[in-house]
Design an enzyme around this catalytic site. Structure first.
Site, short mmCIF file in Angstrom:
data_model
loop_
_atom_site.label_atom_id
_atom_site.label_comp_id
_atom_site.label_asym_id
_atom_site.label_seq_id
_atom_site.Cartn_x
_atom_site.Cartn_y
_atom_site.Cartn_z
CE LYS A 106 39.53 25.41 72.30
NZ LYS A 106 40.04 26.62 72.99
C1 LIG Z 1 41.40 26.67 73.62
C2 LIG Z 1 41.95 28.03 73.85
C3 LIG Z 1 43.31 28.22 74.22
C4 LIG Z 1 44.26 27.08 74.46
O1 LIG Z 1 44.63 26.42 73.27
P1 LIG Z 1 45.32 24.98 73.32
O2 LIG Z 1 45.38 24.52 71.92
O3 LIG Z 1 44.39 24.13 74.17
O4 LIG Z 1 46.63 25.14 73.96
C5 LIG Z 1 43.76 29.52 74.38
N1 LIG Z 1 42.95 30.58 74.22
C6 LIG Z 1 41.65 30.44 73.88
C7 LIG Z 1 40.79 31.65 73.73
C8 LIG Z 1 41.09 29.17 73.67
O5 LIG Z 1 39.78 29.03 73.34
#
Ligand SMILES: *Cc1c(COP(=O)(O)O)cnc(C)c1O
Length: 491
Positions: A106
């Protein structure tokens, strides 16, 4: 470049306005009117790619403005010199997206969003300060705090459920030291936090109070196009790295696998394909919460099902908000049809895609889900074979990659796997998968235990957290969160 609402063609705004607003009025999501063509280029580094791609979508920004946003977002200090390196591991090309300041993917977008948002609000003529409200079950909170800390003209308030996040995640948030960042521990669960955010957001009287105090709300979650756009960049970056390594020639196709929750990360890969990145197929990986696996197989989106708490909590989601954007593109921009499907999802908890859309989806997307035993086996076997440690989210992706290769047969087309978190963010699950007795290790010692076991190094963002001073001490009952926000903001 104009942006439309997925649910209403009459809502048409600039890129700056789409980012400033976050969500389209009426509940739709903003989508670009077209996908500008962009070719891979082995000579370009990450900041150059980001400048090019941001510039294509935000054409009302000058090249200098974009360059400044990119510089602040990806400078060394926030990320290593290569923000998203590729590692060849056991038959897949692992794209490591967790080298940023909070050890999860993120950061790749949330380091950029505050700068995009500040610039967009000025460009779109919003003169008020921005207030970001976030409800978090763990990862998003710290990534948003790290992005918005110290950014002028913004304030960020994060709600998290007391006792509902790991001590490591809690310490990451509570040690945030910035005048514009506030963390509130809530007596309640994650749903209570999320509901409170929505209620405060939609409270007209509260918005007026806020406006009188010179402030307005915006959104930092993945429905904001400003989070999606930065994620397109790293798929080009992966392709360029394969070119540089001589593993592909220009124009060769690749497959891309993404562990998915809200469908944001994989949608960015789909957008890269629409812009001209040679993508053969997208592989969508889920854990036991397999709503996406099912919709890809059947064309039926059905959220009426049990919710499972898993070892990959950031993928524990039943309503994948960004799937709406994908549906919009499948339906060739038929906003009335999208509005109808999502009204149905709201009212009945289920909708069915038309046959033509299902056929199109099946050409582009393949879905698989991996339960914990397959995930643990993936972590263990990859470590045994390659001494490479995967976090549980990445391992869901890896397990589904193996299912995909078993279904289609492995061929010369490289399979890129998005690795979404550092294993040190989820040491308990990883140690368990590697056969260790986790219960015997204190929670805050698990990271160093994993480092010791695997002769690795704890991610820099997670080191010495228990030594840092606690800078946040607010708590509140779930029933008094609106007053808490008013208090914090002095409105
Ligand atoms: C948010 C997140 C995801 C999922 O990503 P999306 O964009 O919501 O599909 C997968 N792995 C981790 C570690 C995350 O923080």
């Amino acid at each position: 470049m104009k942006f439309y609402s997925t649910r209403d063609k009459n809502i048409c705004v600039s890129g700056a306005e789409a980012i400033a607003l976050g969500l389209a009025p009426g509940g739709g999501l903003f989508v670009p009117e077209c996908f500008p063509a962009y070719a891979p280029d082995a000579a370009k580094d990450y900041p150059q790619l980001a400048r090019d791609i941001f510039g294509l979508y935000l054409d009302e920004f000058s090249a200098d403005e974009i360059a400044e946003i990119v510089r602040r977002s990806y400078q060394v200090g926030n990320f290593p010199a290569d923000p998203a390196p590729l590692a060849s591991v056991a038959g897949v090309e692992v794209l490591e997206l967790w080298h940023g300041p909070t050890a999860a993917f993120k950061d790749m977008a949330l380091q950029a969003l505050p700068h995009l948002l500040s610039a967009s609000r000025i460009k779109a003529g919003h003169d008020k300060d921005t207030v970001i409200l976030v409800a978090t079950s763990g990862d998003t909170g710290k990534a948003a705090l790290a992005g918005f800390a110290g950014v002028e003209g913004t304030q960020i308030i994060v709600f998290y459920p007391l006792g509902g996040v790991s001590r490591m995640q809690e310490l990451q948030m509570l040690t945030t030291d910035a005048d514009n960042a506030f963390v509130v521990g809530v007596h309640g669960n994650f749903d209570d936090c999320q509901r409170a955010v929505k209620t405060i957001f939609n409270d007209a009287a509260f918005r007026t109070r806020l406006a009188d105090g010179g402030k307005e709300f915006s959104s930092a979650n993945s429905i904001n196009f400003g989070r999606l756009m930065p994620q397109i960049v790293y798929y080009y970056h992966a392709y360029n790295q394969l070119l540089r390594a001589g593993k592909i020639k220009m124009g060769d196709k690749v497959d891309i696998a993404v562990p998915s929750g809200n469908f944001g990360n994989i949608l960015a890969a789909c957008y890269a394909g629409k812009m001209g990145l040679p993508v053969r197929r997208l592989v969508c990986a889920s854990n036991e919460n397999r709503v996406l696996t099912d919709v890809i197989a059947s064309g039926r989106y059905d959220r009426r099902r049990d919710f499972f708490t898993t070892a990959s909590p950031s993928m524990d989601i039943l309503v994948s908000s960004n799937f709406e954007r994908y549906v919009y593109h499948l339906l060739d921009g038929d906003t009335a049809a999208v509005a109808e499907l999502y009204a149905k999802l709201d009212a009945e908890g289920v909708f069915e895609l038309p046959a033509a859309a299902i056929a199109k989806m099946k050409e582009q997307l393949w879905g698989g889900c991996a339960p914990w035993d397959e995930v643990a086996e993936a972590i263990d076997s990859v470590y045994a074979a390659e001494h490479y440690v995967m976090d549980p989210h990445t391992a869901v992706g890896y397990a589904v990659c193996k299912q995909y290769q078993a279904t289609f047969g492995a061929d010369a087309t490289p399979l890129i796997l998005a690795s979404t978190a550092s294993p040190y963010k989820f040491p308990a699950a990883v140690l368990g998968a590697l056969g260790e007795d986790v219960a015997a290790i204190a929670e805050l010692e698990q990271g160093s235990a994993l480092a010791e076991l695997t002769a690795g190094e704890v991610h820099y963002a997670l080191r010495g957290l228990d030594q840092l001073p606690i800078c946040q001490d607010l708590t509140a009952d779930k029933s008094e969160l609106a007053e808490k926000v008013a208090d914090i903001l002095h409105v």
